[in-house]
Design an enzyme around this catalytic site. Sequence first.
Site, PDB file in Angstrom:
ATOM      1  N   PRO A   9      28.717  34.258  42.256  1.00 21.77           N
ATOM      2  CG  PRO A   9      28.066  34.460  40.034  1.00 21.77           C
ATOM      3  CD  PRO A   9      27.652  33.852  41.342  1.00 21.77           C
ATOM      4  CG  ASN A  10      32.190  38.054  39.660  1.00 23.86           C
ATOM      5  OD1 ASN A  10      33.323  37.654  39.404  1.00 23.86           O
ATOM      6  ND2 ASN A  10      31.207  38.011  38.790  1.00 23.86           N
ATOM      7  NE  ARG A  17      31.682  42.521  41.929  1.00 18.79           N
ATOM      8  CZ  ARG A  17      30.473  41.947  41.781  1.00 18.79           C
ATOM      9  NH1 ARG A  17      29.899  41.279  42.764  1.00 18.79           N
ATOM     10  NH2 ARG A  17      29.847  42.051  40.641  1.00 18.79           N
ATOM     11  CE1 TYR A  22      27.069  44.861  43.586  1.00 14.06           C
ATOM     12  CE2 TYR A  22      29.147  45.065  42.395  1.00 14.06           C
ATOM     13  CZ  TYR A  22      27.794  44.776  42.406  1.00 14.06           C
ATOM     14  OH  TYR A  22      27.166  44.411  41.244  1.00 14.06           O
ATOM     15  CG  ASN A  74      24.161  38.615  46.400  1.00 14.06           C
ATOM     16  OD1 ASN A  74      23.807  38.536  45.234  1.00 14.06           O
ATOM     17  ND2 ASN A  74      24.803  39.664  46.894  1.00 14.06           N
ATOM     18  CB  ALA A  77      25.981  38.025  37.198  1.00  7.89           C
ATOM     19  CD  GLU A  98      16.197  37.831  44.047  1.00  9.27           C
ATOM     20  OE1 GLU A  98      15.033  37.374  43.952  1.00  9.27           O
ATOM     21  OE2 GLU A  98      16.734  38.500  43.154  1.00  9.27           O
ATOM     22  CG  HIS A 100      20.179  41.456  44.559  1.00  4.80           C
ATOM     23  ND1 HIS A 100      21.017  40.583  43.908  1.00  4.80           N
ATOM     24  CD2 HIS A 100      18.922  41.007  44.367  1.00  4.80           C
ATOM     25  CE1 HIS A 100      20.274  39.649  43.324  1.00  4.80           C
ATOM     26  NE2 HIS A 100      19.006  39.880  43.590  1.00  4.80           N
ATOM     27  NE  ARG A 107      24.530  48.316  39.876  1.00  4.71           N
ATOM     28  CZ  ARG A 107      25.355  47.285  40.014  1.00  4.71           C
ATOM     29  NH1 ARG A 107      25.046  46.287  40.841  1.00  4.71           N
ATOM     30  NH2 ARG A 107      26.487  47.241  39.356  1.00  4.71           N
TER      31      ARG A 107
HETATM   32  C1  DQA Z   1      24.391  41.805  43.133  1.00  4.88           C
HETATM   33  C2  DQA Z   1      23.732  42.492  41.926  1.00  4.88           C
HETATM   34  C3  DQA Z   1      23.964  41.700  40.662  1.00  4.88           C
HETATM   35  O1  DQA Z   1      23.354  42.354  39.555  1.00  4.88           O
HETATM   36  C4  DQA Z   1      25.451  41.591  40.382  1.00  4.88           C
HETATM   37  O2  DQA Z   1      25.681  40.808  39.228  1.00  4.88           O
HETATM   38  C5  DQA Z   1      26.220  41.073  41.546  1.00  4.88           C
HETATM   39  C6  DQA Z   1      25.884  41.551  42.880  1.00  4.88           C
HETATM   40  C7  DQA Z   1      24.291  42.649  44.422  1.00  4.88           C
HETATM   41  O3  DQA Z   1      24.538  42.094  45.481  1.00  4.88           O
HETATM   42  O4  DQA Z   1      23.983  43.851  44.358  1.00  4.88           O
HETATM   43  O5  DQA Z   1      27.200  40.357  41.390  1.00  4.88           O
HETATM   44  O6  DQA Z   1      23.735  40.571  43.357  1.00  4.88           O
END
Ligand code: DQA
Length: 146
Positions: A9-10, A17, A22, A74, A77, A98, A100, A107
């Site tokens: 998501p996102n 964003r 990011y 990735n 959230a 995994e 990020h 954070r």
């Molecule tokens: C993320 C870190 C997560 O906490 C966050 O919710 C994201 C992006 C990252 O790539 O740093 O959406 O996975």
Amino acid sequence: MKVLCLNGPNLNRLGKREKEAYGTFTLEELETELMDFSAGNGIELSCLQSNHEGELIDWIHQAADDGTDAIVLNAGAYTHTSVAIRDAIASIQIPVIEVHISNVYKREEFRRHSHIAPVAAGQITGFGKDVYKLALHALLLTQSKG
Ligand code: DQA
């Protein structure tokens, strides 16, 4: 080696964003870079992104059954909330790395727990968009040791 790069998501909002966390690159730019890297390194890469937990789970199951060798994930959230994605990973045999983009340990407190880490082959966090390429490198190294 067949690899699925799965973004949650996102992550379709990359470039728009929270740029301080990011960066300024878009998902499309990231995927193009990864496709180029993969083409030069014998990796057959597919990239998918969804904002929906169930769709991510379906793709994880499908990858396990369609000859995919590994997943770079990735989960955004959902990393911190989704027992269902954790269980999907636990239900398959292929490795999941995994990743990020931001360093989740630097954070907010709620980002420091990952439901995915205990069932992942490994975790790469905090190196910006290079985390995806680092994950592909890790898979190449594992394969050459294989
Ligand atoms: C993320 C870190 C997560 O906490 C966050 O919710 C994201 C992006 C990252 O790539 O740093 O959406 O996975």
